[in-house]
Design a protein around this motif. Sequence first.
Motif, PDB file in Angstrom:
ATOM      1  N   PRO A 274      36.645  40.207  47.619  1.00  0.00           N
ATOM      2  CA  PRO A 274      36.220  41.596  47.374  1.00  0.00           C
ATOM      3  C   PRO A 274      37.397  42.559  47.187  1.00  0.00           C
ATOM      4  CG  PRO A 274      35.984  41.034  49.709  1.00  0.00           C
ATOM      5  CD  PRO A 274      36.453  39.778  49.011  1.00  0.00           C
ATOM      6  N   TYR A 275      38.528  42.216  47.772  1.00  0.00           N
ATOM      7  CA  TYR A 275      39.721  43.058  47.705  1.00  0.00           C
ATOM      8  C   TYR A 275      40.874  42.227  48.247  1.00  0.00           C
ATOM      9  CZ  TYR A 275      40.021  43.704  52.771  1.00  0.00           C
ATOM     10  OH  TYR A 275      40.196  43.485  54.110  1.00  0.00           O
TER      11      TYR A 275
ATOM     12  N   GLU B  67      41.169  25.893  31.663  1.00  0.00           N
ATOM     13  CA  GLU B  67      40.311  26.403  32.748  1.00  0.00           C
ATOM     14  C   GLU B  67      38.872  25.909  32.557  1.00  0.00           C
ATOM     15  OE1 GLU B  67      40.356  28.411  35.688  1.00  0.00           O
ATOM     16  OE2 GLU B  67      38.247  27.840  35.578  1.00  0.00           O
ATOM     17  N   THR B  68      38.322  25.353  33.627  1.00  0.00           N
ATOM     18  CA  THR B  68      36.936  24.879  33.602  1.00  0.00           C
ATOM     19  C   THR B  68      35.946  26.003  33.339  1.00  0.00           C
ATOM     20  OG1 THR B  68      37.487  23.246  35.276  1.00  0.00           O
ATOM     21  CG2 THR B  68      35.179  23.756  35.023  1.00  0.00           C
TER      22      THR B  68
ATOM     23  N   ASN C 266      44.461  33.363  50.906  1.00  0.00           N
ATOM     24  CA  ASN C 266      44.122  34.701  50.406  1.00  0.00           C
ATOM     25  C   ASN C 266      44.891  34.963  49.105  1.00  0.00           C
ATOM     26  OD1 ASN C 266      46.779  35.233  51.349  1.00  0.00           O
ATOM     27  ND2 ASN C 266      45.939  35.680  53.365  1.00  0.00           N
ATOM     28  N   VAL C 267      44.582  36.109  48.502  1.00  0.00           N
ATOM     29  CA  VAL C 267      45.175  36.441  47.202  1.00  0.00           C
ATOM     30  C   VAL C 267      46.696  36.501  47.323  1.00  0.00           C
ATOM     31  CG1 VAL C 267      45.311  38.237  45.425  1.00  0.00           C
ATOM     32  CG2 VAL C 267      43.092  37.630  46.424  1.00  0.00           C
TER      33      VAL C 267
ATOM     34  N   GLY D 111      44.052  25.804  35.513  1.00  0.00           N
ATOM     35  CA  GLY D 111      43.405  26.800  36.354  1.00  0.00           C
ATOM     36  C   GLY D 111      43.879  28.205  36.054  1.00  0.00           C
TER      37      GLY D 111
ATOM     38  N   ILE E 221      44.225  33.334  40.331  1.00  0.00           N
ATOM     39  CA  ILE E 221      45.383  34.235  40.387  1.00  0.00           C
ATOM     40  C   ILE E 221      46.704  33.468  40.485  1.00  0.00           C
ATOM     41  CG2 ILE E 221      45.300  34.653  42.905  1.00  0.00           C
ATOM     42  CD1 ILE E 221      46.008  37.299  40.209  1.00  0.00           C
ATOM     43  N   SER E 222      46.737  32.314  41.141  1.00  0.00           N
ATOM     44  CA  SER E 222      48.019  31.588  41.242  1.00  0.00           C
ATOM     45  C   SER E 222      48.432  31.069  39.868  1.00  0.00           C
ATOM     46  CB  SER E 222      47.934  30.443  42.259  1.00  0.00           C
ATOM     47  OG  SER E 222      46.981  29.487  41.857  1.00  0.00           O
TER      48      SER E 222
ATOM     49  N   VAL F  26      40.159  19.619  32.857  1.00  0.00           N
ATOM     50  CA  VAL F  26      41.131  18.526  32.739  1.00  0.00           C
ATOM     51  C   VAL F  26      40.597  17.328  33.521  1.00  0.00           C
ATOM     52  CG1 VAL F  26      43.463  17.774  33.325  1.00  0.00           C
ATOM     53  CG2 VAL F  26      43.078  20.082  32.451  1.00  0.00           C
TER      54      VAL F  26
ATOM     55  N   GLY G 217      48.781  27.314  44.538  1.00  0.00           N
ATOM     56  CA  GLY G 217      47.448  27.796  44.905  1.00  0.00           C
ATOM     57  C   GLY G 217      47.481  28.262  46.340  1.00  0.00           C
ATOM     58  N   ASP G 218      46.418  28.938  46.769  1.00  0.00           N
ATOM     59  CA  ASP G 218      46.415  29.455  48.146  1.00  0.00           C
ATOM     60  C   ASP G 218      46.546  28.347  49.173  1.00  0.00           C
ATOM     61  OD1 ASP G 218      43.847  28.471  47.712  1.00  0.00           O
ATOM     62  OD2 ASP G 218      42.813  30.220  48.555  1.00  0.00           O
TER      63      ASP G 218
ATOM     64  N   ASP H 288      44.883  24.042  41.365  1.00  0.00           N
ATOM     65  CA  ASP H 288      43.640  23.863  42.141  1.00  0.00           C
ATOM     66  C   ASP H 288      43.745  22.553  42.890  1.00  0.00           C
ATOM     67  OD1 ASP H 288      40.355  24.864  41.730  1.00  0.00           O
ATOM     68  OD2 ASP H 288      40.857  23.035  42.814  1.00  0.00           O
TER      69      ASP H 288
ATOM     70  N   GLY I 115      38.861  32.491  38.655  1.00  0.00           N
ATOM     71  CA  GLY I 115      38.656  31.578  39.781  1.00  0.00           C
ATOM     72  C   GLY I 115      37.879  32.259  40.889  1.00  0.00           C
ATOM     73  N   ARG I 116      38.463  32.262  42.070  1.00  0.00           N
ATOM     74  CA  ARG I 116      37.768  32.898  43.206  1.00  0.00           C
ATOM     75  C   ARG I 116      37.926  34.424  43.216  1.00  0.00           C
ATOM     76  NH1 ARG I 116      40.341  29.563  47.676  1.00  0.00           N
ATOM     77  NH2 ARG I 116      41.453  28.569  45.969  1.00  0.00           N
TER      78      ARG I 116
HETATM   79  C1  LIG Z   1      33.819  34.657  49.179  1.00  0.00           C
HETATM   80  C2  LIG Z   1      35.312  34.828  49.180  1.00  0.00           C
HETATM   81  C3  LIG Z   1      35.893  35.909  49.843  1.00  0.00           C
HETATM   82  C4  LIG Z   1      37.281  36.084  49.835  1.00  0.00           C
HETATM   83  N1  LIG Z   1      37.816  37.183  50.442  1.00  0.00           N
HETATM   84  C5  LIG Z   1      39.148  37.432  50.309  1.00  0.00           C
HETATM   85  C6  LIG Z   1      39.716  38.662  50.780  1.00  0.00           C
HETATM   86  O1  LIG Z   1      39.023  39.538  51.333  1.00  0.00           O
HETATM   87  N2  LIG Z   1      41.050  38.866  50.608  1.00  0.00           N
HETATM   88  C7  LIG Z   1      41.859  37.922  50.008  1.00  0.00           C
HETATM   89  O2  LIG Z   1      43.063  38.169  49.845  1.00  0.00           O
HETATM   90  N3  LIG Z   1      41.348  36.751  49.554  1.00  0.00           N
HETATM   91  C8  LIG Z   1      40.015  36.482  49.696  1.00  0.00           C
HETATM   92  N4  LIG Z   1      39.484  35.315  49.227  1.00  0.00           N
HETATM   93  C9  LIG Z   1      40.403  34.216  48.820  1.00  0.00           C
HETATM   94  C10 LIG Z   1      40.966  34.415  47.422  1.00  0.00           C
HETATM   95  O3  LIG Z   1      39.924  34.618  46.511  1.00  0.00           O
HETATM   96  C11 LIG Z   1      41.741  33.141  47.073  1.00  0.00           C
HETATM   97  O4  LIG Z   1      42.726  32.890  48.072  1.00  0.00           O
HETATM   98  C12 LIG Z   1      42.458  33.211  45.723  1.00  0.00           C
HETATM   99  O5  LIG Z   1      41.664  33.837  44.745  1.00  0.00           O
HETATM  100  C13 LIG Z   1      42.819  31.785  45.325  1.00  0.00           C
HETATM  101  O6  LIG Z   1      43.433  31.745  44.050  1.00  0.00           O
HETATM  102  P1  LIG Z   1      43.937  30.353  43.466  1.00  0.00           P
HETATM  103  O7  LIG Z   1      44.562  30.623  42.172  1.00  0.00           O
HETATM  104  O8  LIG Z   1      44.736  29.656  44.513  1.00  0.00           O
HETATM  105  O9  LIG Z   1      42.619  29.438  43.298  1.00  0.00           O
HETATM  106  P2  LIG Z   1      41.324  29.639  42.397  1.00  0.00           P
HETATM  107  O10 LIG Z   1      40.989  31.067  42.254  1.00  0.00           O
HETATM  108  O11 LIG Z   1      40.278  28.771  43.027  1.00  0.00           O
HETATM  109  O12 LIG Z   1      41.726  29.071  40.958  1.00  0.00           O
HETATM  110  C14 LIG Z   1      41.713  27.710  40.610  1.00  0.00           C
HETATM  111  C15 LIG Z   1      41.138  27.571  39.206  1.00  0.00           C
HETATM  112  O13 LIG Z   1      41.307  26.226  38.735  1.00  0.00           O
HETATM  113  C16 LIG Z   1      40.169  25.873  37.966  1.00  0.00           C
HETATM  114  N5  LIG Z   1      40.085  24.403  37.912  1.00  0.00           N
HETATM  115  C17 LIG Z   1      39.878  23.548  38.955  1.00  0.00           C
HETATM  116  N6  LIG Z   1      39.890  22.275  38.541  1.00  0.00           N
HETATM  117  C18 LIG Z   1      40.111  22.303  37.199  1.00  0.00           C
HETATM  118  C19 LIG Z   1      40.230  21.284  36.199  1.00  0.00           C
HETATM  119  N7  LIG Z   1      40.140  19.980  36.493  1.00  0.00           N
HETATM  120  N8  LIG Z   1      40.436  21.676  34.917  1.00  0.00           N
HETATM  121  C20 LIG Z   1      40.545  22.997  34.595  1.00  0.00           C
HETATM  122  N9  LIG Z   1      40.437  24.000  35.523  1.00  0.00           N
HETATM  123  C21 LIG Z   1      40.234  23.657  36.798  1.00  0.00           C
HETATM  124  C22 LIG Z   1      39.020  26.526  38.716  1.00  0.00           C
HETATM  125  O14 LIG Z   1      37.894  26.679  37.869  1.00  0.00           O
HETATM  126  C23 LIG Z   1      39.646  27.867  39.140  1.00  0.00           C
HETATM  127  O15 LIG Z   1      39.400  28.884  38.188  1.00  0.00           O
HETATM  128  C24 LIG Z   1      38.098  35.122  49.183  1.00  0.00           C
HETATM  129  C25 LIG Z   1      37.507  34.038  48.519  1.00  0.00           C
HETATM  130  C26 LIG Z   1      36.143  33.892  48.509  1.00  0.00           C
HETATM  131  C27 LIG Z   1      35.523  32.738  47.759  1.00  0.00           C
END
Ligand SMILES: Cc1cc2nc3c(=O)[nH]c(=O)nc-3n(C[C@H](O)[C@H](O)[C@H](O)COP(=O)(O)OP(=O)(O)OC[C@H]3O[C@@H](n4cnc5c(N)ncnc54)[C@H](O)[C@@H]3O)c2cc1C
Length: 373
Positions: free
Chosen positions: A65-66, A36-37, A351-352, A13, A16-17, A143, A344-345, A175, A43-44
């Motif tokens: 968005p921020y 990464e898929t 959140n980020v 993945g 950001i995490s 994966v 991950g979150d 993830d 990601g998000r």
């Molecule tokens: C609509 C929306 C609004 C938001 N608003 C805010 C906000 O205002 N402020 C804020 O702080 N946060 C906000 N967030 C939340 C924030 O985006 C997330 O908390 C943060 O980006 C999560 O990061 P992560 O690394 O935990 O997960 P993700 O960003 O989900 O990353 C996980 C990654 O793993 C990959 N993956 C999954 N399974 C596999 C696999 N089997 N093989 C390979 N890759 C895989 C996925 O494709 C993905 O890219 C928002 C989210 C959304 C969707």
Amino acid sequence: MSSGTLPKVAVIGSGISGAVCASILAASGVSVTIVETGRGAGGRMSQRRETLEDGRELYFDHGAPYFSVTDNEVLGVVSSWEARGLVAEWPVMFGSFDWSVRKFVDLDKEGRTKKYVGVPGMNSICKALCSESGVEAKYGTTVGKMNWLHDRNLWSLIGLDGQDLGQFDGLVASDKNVVSSRFTGATGRPPPLDLASSPELAILSQDIPVNSCFALMLAFSEPLSSIPVKGFSFKNSQILSWAYCDSSKPGRSCASPNCECWVLHSTAEYAHGVISKTGLKKLSSDALVEVAKDLLHEFQNTGINVPHPIFMKAHRWGSAFPAIAIGGNEKCLWDQNKRLAICGDFCASPNVQGAVLSGIRAASKILGKSSNL
Ligand SMILES: Cc1cc2nc3c(=O)[nH]c(=O)nc-3n(C[C@H](O)[C@H](O)[C@H](O)COP(=O)(O)OP(=O)(O)OC[C@H]3O[C@@H](n4cnc5c(N)ncnc54)[C@H](O)[C@@H]3O)c2cc1C
């Protein structure tokens, strides 16, 4: 592992995490492979490119968005990104729109909180971290299986199509779908990690509930000048939760000088209502068009002067926000015997900031064991 070789760690993945974790590991001399898929990092925290019929391009941050930061550990990391020009402050006023009285209220209530955005897109941070020295990223690769090879003390990763993705001394899964039972439902396949062999991670055998969200990307040929703020929440709307003027962020441009891009977010209840009709299946494009119409209709019904958009498209975030955090004080999960970190979150906060903190902690766990790698 033979002496003199860098320890090899795979990070699943590039959200950001995962990106933060990979970058910390690489800076400490670990050879990191990100799998990464998606077609790119983020990601998000993604950015979507769309093209108008006349060929002009539009960019939307259709996920987060921020973000804002209150944790000092995360602030240190974000300040270093700011110094590198990967993030900038979005110095605008936010407010709320109260549907019951059809008026803007609470203007600048959140004004004192610094709002950070990636520059030129929210995905810029992940893109930069995933291309740092020592990090190799394999995009468009899912994966399908993570096998612990007892006899060799290594992880073996297998792609969804059965391809060998390599063997690694340590593993970071960023993830929840990699481990949670929801993955089974979404793809019809078992999750890549077999939890039975990791009693330390038993907490993952529970379902991790999530809130869904639809994002509506809108472009207008003229500014929405009757809106006094660049971001606002909706009070008392069943359908809309937030609206952001995407093109007002630093480093963005729209298709033409007067053009404005906005992103609307649905309420979790609205998204749940739509998604529960289709189950975990992907929504058809016709269904997404109906969602887009619902969200736009609600926006126009505010009484705010909203002209006809020159572009609109809805995106479904089935797992937008985890509803629980399972990482406890550690903010990540860790199986020391197998050098497996889960971050991950969903391990910290939805959140980020939570995702960054979890990625930092996962990297510390791996590095704490690096002498044994
Ligand atoms: C609509 C929306 C609004 C938001 N608003 C805010 C906000 O205002 N402020 C804020 O702080 N946060 C906000 N967030 C939340 C924030 O985006 C997330 O908390 C943060 O980006 C999560 O990061 P992560 O690394 O935990 O997960 P993700 O960003 O989900 O990353 C996980 C990654 O793993 C990959 N993956 C999954 N399974 C596999 C696999 N089997 N093989 C390979 N890759 C895989 C996925 O494709 C993905 O890219 C928002 C989210 C959304 C969707």
